[in-house]
Every structure is written in C-alpha cells, then in structure tokens.
Scaffold this motif. Structure first.
Motif: not given
Length: 179
Positions: A119-134, A151-160
């Motif tokens: 799963a990919v995304e261009d940039t993510s702050t909260t992880g919401g979009s990519v987690l919706t795709a997941v 580009v990570d804007r801070g979503a790493g913790d939410a995705v992990r």
C-alpha cells in the motif's frame, strides 16, 4: 546525483508550497507538500518509481497501489520501473467507495485476492487514507506486506500501531521542513 537525491530536489523545487493550508486531517500548516506536482511530472515520475522500488526492495510483493488519487501515479511509476527488472509488478487503485454500476468493484486493476501487496501514498499525516486502503485490501483477501510513502508527515506511528511495517522515502527533516 542518484535517483534519491534527484527526486528530493524535484520535491523541494516543485512540491513544497509555502502558505497557510488546511490538511485533509483537518490540521493547519504553514506549508503544503503537493506531491502531484512531482508524481505527475514527466522527469520526476520515473524517479518516483525507482526510489519507491528501492525503498521496498527487500519486501516481497507483486502488486502496488492505494487509495485514489494520491497513490495512483506512484503505483504506475513503480509498475513502469519494475518493467525494467526481472521482478514484474501489477498496480491497482482503491476507490473511496464501491461503484454502484458495472462490476461494482472497489479495487480496480488485476485481482489482488490472495496476493501480497504494497500500500502506497504520496504523503501522510495521520495514516487515514492509506489505512482505509489497507482495510479495503484486506476485505478482498489481499495480504498487505507494508505501507510506503514518499514523504512522511507523521503517519508512521499510526500505521505501525495497525500492525504494518512502514517506510518513507523522505522525512520532513530531509526536505528542510519543520512540522
């Protein structure tokens, strides 16, 4: 310079826009990273494919995609980059909602059921979009091996926290930006 450095220059020159903006997460920022200016650029798009393939080279997957629209050009760039290798790659698009007509598919492209996907995304702050795709991918039986963003804007913790490996090609610090 290599592909990673070249792409960073495209991002800082074309995609970083200064000025007050409201992000999709609802948060406000003094700058915005508009990666479509890069992922849809004739010189930068091939770099996107190479950089993202390099970033995830040790993960085993055979299809890539994410929530439309941010993920679409990334997946296509990676598909084209893969065509130059002995490791082919399919791309897919996850709709925000299923279609009410035709085949009524939420995930377009080759079938991902039973396949290992990225799963990919261009940039993510909260992880919401990519987690919706997941979530949509898992609903159809795909095995999501991880999440990668340009580009990570801070979503790493939410995705992990959702139990997925997470990688970003660039951090805000790499781009000279402060969150």
């Amino acid at each position: 310079m290599g592909a990673h450095d070249d792409l960073r220059k495209f991002i800082t020159d074309l995609a970083v826009v200064h000025g007050r903006v409201v992000l999709s997460s609802g948060r406000e920022a003094d700058w915005y990273v508009d990666l479509r200016r890069v992922t849809l650029h004739h010189q930068a798009a091939p770099l996107v494919g190479r950089v993202m393939r390099d970033l995830t080279a040790d993960w085993a997957y055979d299809a890539v995609g994410g929530l439309t629209l941010g993920a679409d050009p990334i997946a296509l760039s990676m598909l084209h980059a893969a065509s130059e290798t002995d490791r082919p790659l399919d791309a897919f698009v996850v709709r925000k909602a299923g279609k009410a007509h035709g085949l009524q598919r939420r995930i377009e492209g080759p079938d991902v059921a039973g396949r290992r996907v990225l799963a990919v995304e261009d940039t993510s702050t909260t992880g919401g979009s990519v987690l919706t795709a997941v979530e949509a991918l898992r609903e159809v039986g795909a095995e999501v091996v991880g999440v990668a963003v340009i580009v990570d804007r801070g979503a790493g913790d939410a995705v992990r926290a959702a139990g997925l490996p997470y990688r970003a090609a660039y951090t805000l610090a790499d781009l000279g930006l402060v969150a």
